[in-house]
Design an enzyme around this catalytic site. Structure first.
Site, PDB file in Angstrom:
ATOM      1  N   ALA A  91       0.805  -1.226   0.000  1.00  0.00           N
ATOM      2  CA  ALA A  91       0.000   0.000   0.000  1.00  0.00           C
ATOM      3  C   ALA A  91       0.842   1.282   0.000  1.00  0.00           C
ATOM      4  CB  ALA A  91      -0.942  -0.011   1.196  1.00  0.00           C
ATOM      5  N   CYS A 105      -5.640  -6.754   4.880  1.00  0.00           N
ATOM      6  CA  CYS A 105      -6.791  -6.806   5.785  1.00  0.00           C
ATOM      7  C   CYS A 105      -7.839  -7.796   5.302  1.00  0.00           C
ATOM      8  CB  CYS A 105      -7.442  -5.436   5.904  1.00  0.00           C
ATOM      9  SG  CYS A 105      -6.284  -4.187   6.421  1.00  0.00           S
ATOM     10  N   ASN A 111      -1.808   3.847   2.990  1.00  0.00           N
ATOM     11  CA  ASN A 111      -2.199   4.452   1.724  1.00  0.00           C
ATOM     12  C   ASN A 111      -2.084   5.970   1.770  1.00  0.00           C
ATOM     13  OD1 ASN A 111      -3.367   2.784  -0.597  1.00  0.00           O
ATOM     14  ND2 ASN A 111      -4.175   1.731   1.195  1.00  0.00           N
ATOM     15  N   TYR A 148     -31.235  11.737  10.506  1.00  0.00           N
ATOM     16  CA  TYR A 148     -32.278  10.927  11.121  1.00  0.00           C
ATOM     17  C   TYR A 148     -33.360  10.565  10.126  1.00  0.00           C
ATOM     18  CZ  TYR A 148     -36.670   9.787  13.278  1.00  0.00           C
ATOM     19  OH  TYR A 148     -37.854   9.167  13.560  1.00  0.00           O
ATOM     20  N   TRP A 189     -33.109  10.171  18.381  1.00  0.00           N
ATOM     21  CA  TRP A 189     -31.825  10.526  18.993  1.00  0.00           C
ATOM     22  C   TRP A 189     -30.839   9.443  18.556  1.00  0.00           C
ATOM     23  CZ3 TRP A 189     -30.689  14.917  21.605  1.00  0.00           C
ATOM     24  CH2 TRP A 189     -31.737  15.655  22.167  1.00  0.00           C
TER      25      TRP A 189
END
Lengths: 471, 471
Positions: A21, A55, A321, A442, A450
């Site tokens: 990377a 990964c 990266n 939301y 919330w």
């Protein structure tokens, strides 16, 4: 008079050590800004693969990814043909000679050695798996998971048939990669034991959050041994057959080392390129080492933690990266800098998504902070909307100022990426009270009215208010 | 000498007009800080329900939510029994008398009228659906979707059997609620036409992003009529039977008005409580109106846009809850303020998740900014990880400073909540170059190694660099 002295036509020579990377990002970015007549680029990679996603190895081993090639981000031909980058695989640098301005290369394919001269050098040698200095640790069947070559070897092992088919595996170390590997091996039908010396897996989380992960692993069928270190490996015919844990012997046809990684700085060290207290190579913000014309990036460097104000070495592809890009822009004649990190990380373990950012309790204490914590349970979506899942959000806030020092999330599908919102709050030094006013998205399919981030901020702010008013 | 003059024992009287998110949050927070002997709280709600999720109505109508009760956040008894809040349903305030310090109430249940005195007043009267002033707009079968009572009526209509069963529906207006309702009605088996006067649905997005949504609706089977306004409604026997669009008549057994909402300020206006240029009630940061002891919160107020620095009226439950909390804390003797908004919104339309924050192109131009835009295609997870979905991220950045002015996302599952990260970047005035260094969470199940947010920031920064260097 040489070509150089004419102000001339000889291209500058860039050598990149390490073709993953950081190294290939640097090479590509430099090429984007300077043509082959101006900059000659040689990239030296000791393994069989360049530019891959390390990964992704747990998902390769677990069978969720089709094959090794799927993890290759860009094929060697693309660098060679489209970017005129002379990428040489199986080419291991064995020495950096700063006086000669050249690196010694061993070509594993041809069996020959040569010197490659440079004007600019990028050290992107990555990380090495921490290996316990214990009897038998070098036996066959003991695998690291740092490189794609490691991953390919492990894949061959778990797919072996007949007498070679492994039945029992032990994973040593309960960090992100160890846990991801434990789950992958369960998917392959192996009987898996996880050995973690600490009291909880996922030691970068606080113990209360890590305990949730231990429970999930046990439900998946993993035998989880906590608070016990590996004392050695036993082998027969050179192959591992058991792991010694305290006085016990745990059968293991294969062992995966998930003890984390340390910066691979042997070459830099030997050449006199300064290494910092974390054992990562020191650089400035532009990723320059103190040696003129020598740059470093990726898992081999140390960077700066924006909350603790301490150097840290964190092996993560996303930092590699970015740092590689910064190096390439700077070598290319542009200007870029890497600002440091706040310690964000995320992982998927069984049904849980796990994430953290900033400092955990131990790190906050070590950095000298006094703090309060608050953990709230909420849901990923409006409680009435199909697919709403449980999640826990923990916040750690400076006791006097209310500044968010760190946060952790353990939850089910849709929980963890909220850590990015918290990472920005940490990045900007927001207080939890300020955070209660944030304009987060939301709608019922995405969050309760919330958002869990707002609830956690509110509850932490209320705890601080009670503390300050003695209420 | 009165009780008051003794400094005495008479409780202060708080009256709240409107029993939904803002009003009941204010009441609850005030009660948390002041007991019934100190503060008497009367909450007056004209409808049948208090404290519900209006944003859930499309999912109620579409059948994803079990029933009306599922959208009730807290039942009236809980307010009455656990918080000693005198919540009165079907109690409509018809006048605010600031001189008498009292409101006139009509009790629809008992058919009586009375005056309720107050010391502190919270105006939380919400929003009213915009209704076109066109022939037939008041016919039966034409529905708003602002209140839970609206939603319950619409649910009864779509669930009607036999001759009453509606077969064709027209949704007027292609904003969030209109689109969510169109999808809900398709789920109920109706033939649905969407009429939007603009060139694209989802007018809060830029047209290039909105076009993706129009395509998705058409694939779902919705007839999408763009650039054509509704000119009237035809009815027979008092019930709507068609919508006039230009010269055409589109059959409609029911009509949903999704033309947005405007602050419901008739009461405040009549009482002389100042209303701003957006037609929302004006407040300061603590949600105080200029009238002593009179507060306002929720869909009926105007707030401050942190990027345009202009007042805006945005009807959203999440703002209503936060503003109500601020009012309650302040009435309760604490200190809290509402900082303003950056215009974040999110919605799920068919297979798409759609989100925005900050300013769109038109808003940025109106606010006087010159800007560049960049749109990038990427995936929600590492490309090789199962379940990776496509997403587009658009950024709008100030042309000179590179400051992020706004962002939009259209993508599949897992895309949209990234808007929160962008909202924080907008909130903090970050430049796109600064954003390229952000420490966002990376692991293959959650993001590519360059998160879509980082890719978009990088590409926008590169565009700006080319612009400034003339490259």
């Amino acid at each position: 008079m040489t070509a150089c002295e004419t102000g001339g036509t000889m291209a500058e020579r860039l050598v990149v050590i390490g073709g993953d990377a950081a190294g290939m990002s640097a090479a590509s970015q430099a090429r984007n800004r300077r043509g082959p007549d101006d900059l000659r680029i040689v990239a030296l990679e000791k393994g069989f693969h360049a530019s891959y996603s390390a990964c992704g190895i747990p998902y390769l081993v677990g069978g969720e990814v089709g094959g090794v090639e799927d993890l290759v981000v860009r094929r060697p031909e693309v660098f060679r043909d489209e970017q005129a980058i002379d990428l040489r695989l199986r080419s291991e640098v064995t020495e950096i000679d700063l006086d000669r301005r050249a690196v010694a290369v061993h070509d594993h394919e041809e069996g020959r050695d040569y010197w490659e001269p440079f004007d600019q050098l990028v050290v992107a040698t990555g990380a090495l798996p921490s290996r316990p200095g214990l009897p038998g640790a070098d036996a066959a069947g003991v695998y690291g998971v740092q490189t794609l070559d490691d991953g390919a070897a492990l894949l061959r092992a778990v797919e072996a048939d007949g007498a070679e088919r492994p039945r029992a595996a032990t994973v040593v170390g309960g960090g992100y990669i160890g846990l991801e590997m434990a789950e992958a091996l369960v998917r392959r039908g192996l009987s898996v034991t996880l050995v973690e010396a600490g009291e909880q897996p996922m030691g970068t989380l606080d113990p209360d959050m890590g305990a949730l992960i231990a429970d999930a692993l046990r439900r998946l069928g993993v035998e989880v041994l906590l608070g016990e270190g590996v004392t050695g490996f036993s082998a027969s015919g050179g192959r591992v057959d058991a792991v010694c844990v305290g006085n016990r012997s745990v059968r293991a046809d294969l062992v995966v080392l998930g003890l984390g990684a340390r910066p691979n700085t042997a070459l830099a060290d030997a050449a006199g390129i300064p290494v910092g207290e974390t054992s990562g190579i020191r650089t400035d913000r532009r990723m320059r080492t103190p040696v003129e014309g020598v740059w470093a990036a990726g898992d081999c460097v140390e960077t700066f933690h924006l909350v603790s104000h301490r150097p840290v070495a964190i092996a993560l592809g996303t930092h590699a990266n970015k740092q590689g890009r910064v190096v390439g822009i700077n070598i290319g004649g542009g200007y870029a800098s890497f600002p440091g990190v706040v310690g964000t990380a995320v992982s998927k373990i069984c049904e849980y998504e796990v994430a953290r950012t900033g400092l955990n309790e131990a790190e906050a204490a070590a950095a000298g902070f006094e703090f309060v914590t608050e953990t709230v349970a909420s849901t990923t979506r409006a409680h009435y909307y199909p697919g709403a899942r449980e999640m826990r959000t923990k916040m750690i806030a400076d006791r006097r100022t209310g500044r968010l020092l760190g946060a952790q999330i353990v939850g089910q599908e849709g929980a963890a990426k909220r850590i990015d919102t918290l990472a920005l709050a940490v990045w900007h030094g927001m207080t939890v009270e300020e955070m209660t006013g944030l304009d987060l998205a939301y709608a019922p399919p995405f969050a309760p009215v919330w958002d869990p981030v707002l609830i956690a901020a509110r509850k932490t702010a209320e705890r601080l208010e009670r503390l300050h008013t003695g209420g």
